[in-house]
Design a protein around this motif. Structure first.
Motif, PDB file in Angstrom:
ATOM      1  N   GLY A 251     -33.701  13.008   8.620  1.00  0.00           N
ATOM      2  CA  GLY A 251     -34.389  13.467   7.430  1.00  0.00           C
ATOM      3  C   GLY A 251     -34.739  12.294   6.539  1.00  0.00           C
ATOM      4  N   TYR A 252     -35.031  12.583   5.273  1.00  0.00           N
ATOM      5  CA  TYR A 252     -35.432  11.473   4.403  1.00  0.00           C
ATOM      6  C   TYR A 252     -34.280  10.523   4.124  1.00  0.00           C
ATOM      7  N   GLY A 253     -33.039  10.987   4.321  1.00  0.00           N
ATOM      8  CA  GLY A 253     -31.898  10.085   4.185  1.00  0.00           C
ATOM      9  C   GLY A 253     -31.836   9.043   5.274  1.00  0.00           C
ATOM     10  N   THR A 254     -32.519   9.293   6.386  1.00  0.00           N
ATOM     11  CA  THR A 254     -32.577   8.324   7.479  1.00  0.00           C
ATOM     12  C   THR A 254     -33.972   7.729   7.623  1.00  0.00           C
ATOM     13  N   TYR A 280     -35.782  17.250   4.984  1.00  0.00           N
ATOM     14  CA  TYR A 280     -34.615  17.338   4.106  1.00  0.00           C
ATOM     15  C   TYR A 280     -33.730  16.103   4.278  1.00  0.00           C
ATOM     16  N   LEU A 281     -32.674  16.038   3.538  1.00  0.00           N
ATOM     17  CA  LEU A 281     -31.858  14.829   3.481  1.00  0.00           C
ATOM     18  C   LEU A 281     -31.428  14.334   4.861  1.00  0.00           C
ATOM     19  N   ASP A 282     -30.831  15.201   5.634  1.00  0.00           N
ATOM     20  CA  ASP A 282     -30.286  14.799   6.937  1.00  0.00           C
ATOM     21  C   ASP A 282     -30.879  15.551   8.113  1.00  0.00           C
TER      22      ASP A 282
END
Length: 337
Positions: A251-254, A280-282
């Motif tokens: 996701g955007y966290g990666t 999403y984040l993950d």
């Protein structure tokens, strides 16, 4: 940028093995990492550094960019304290308007630095702002940068002040203006995205170039979604028909940008799976309806032979570097030769 997200030290080592004889980095920390890995070739700092970073850059024997005499004096003083003679390269602003001494003042600065016994002026360079564009106005601007910098170099040569290394070409400049930027007085190029497989602009010989990085993430869940069912935060997506949805662990966290929800997708089991509902984040949800045999544990290709980073970036309205660097930066890396 950690070699555009590909891994600073392994990329440097691969380049040296292929015959590269000089390296460029953005920060003193990156230069330190290369020295700690046993790399001894000249390393140019391509971006400006802070005054407090000068002693470390000098001790690491990095080539430091200079665009004013006051900063050069600080480098010379640091060299005297360390009993070394630092190498500097003069950065000239020919139209980028980001870093560098203005071109009308560059000759005077080179003369001043060349007379300083505590410094070694080993190079001079500038940066092309629009080399990737084929727009006539952009081409005229680029040619103006090349011509003005070439004239400066010839003037320095007539006065016996020409530094050993002279360079102007980035990847796009090398592709579009190869003869102008590789013949005398130029004797060095700064290739960036091109060596990773992304030419930025096409030429007949670039068709054989392939990206070197693959980025994948596993499928961690599968869902059957009925017609009319909402998906994701804020119910952003609503299924128009029965859909099969895979959730991938990225996701955007990666590093996958949220804007990838509009036009982006991944490659799974021989088919393109568009993103649904958002990034999403993950995790990210993708539509695998019609792709047979998708299972938990399958690897989804985010960047690779089926979806090169430049194509993914174009689909979501980004330059390849804006997508590639953060996407690779968050990934666990494995290197193959």
């Amino acid at each position: 940028s950690d070699a555009y997200g590909h891994g600073l030290v392994p990329v440097a080592q691969a380049g040296l093995a292929a015959g590269v004889d000089r390296l460029g980095v953005v920060t003193v920390e990156e230069g330190s990492r290369l020295r700690a890995a046993g790399i001894v070739v000249p390393i140019l700092l391509l971006g400006p550094i802070l005054p407090e970073e000068i002693p470390r850059a000098v001790s690491l024997e990095l080539e430091i960019p200079v665009s004013d005499s006051g900063f050069a004096a600080r480098i010379a003083a640091a060299g005297r304290r360390s009993r070394v003679r630092p190498a500097v390269q003069v950065k000239v602003d020919t139209g980028m308007r980001r870093f560098g001494v203005r071109i009308e003042r560059a000759e005077g600065l080179v003369e001043e630095l060349s007379c300083n016994p505590d410094l070694r002026v080993v190079g001079i360079y500038t940066h092309l702002s629009s080399a990737e564009s084929r727009d006539p106005a952009a081409r005229a601007y680029t040619l103006g940068q090349i011509e003005s910098f070439t004239a400066l170099l010839h003037s320095l040569e007539r006065r016996g002040l020409l530094p050993p290394f002279r360079h102007i070409a980035n990847s796009a400049g090398f592709i579009q203006y190869q003869e102008a930027v590789t013949t005398y007085p130029f004797n060095m190029v700064r290739i960036g995205t091109l060596i990773y497989g992304y030419p930025e602009v096409e030429a007949p010989w670039t068709a054989a170039i392939r990206p070197v990085a693959h980025l994948t993430a596993p499928v961690v869940a599968l869902r059957e979604v009925g017609s009319g069912s909402p998906l994701g935060y804020s119910r952003r997506y609503r299924a128009s028909s029965q859909r099969r949805v895979a959730v991938i662990a990225a996701g955007y966290g990666t590093g996958i940008p949220p804007c990838a929800a509009d036009g982006g997708g991944v490659w799974i089991r021989g088919g393109f799976a568009p993103i649904l509902g958002g990034v999403y984040l993950d995790h990210t949800m993708v539509d695998v309806t019609g792709i047979a045999g998708v299972e938990i544990g399958d690897e989804a290709e985010i960047i690779g032979p089926h979806i090169p980073a430049d194509r993914f970036a174009a689909r979501i309205g980004l330059h390849v570097c804006e997508f590639l660097v953060p996407a690779l930066a968050g990934a666990e890396r494995r290197f193959y030769r």
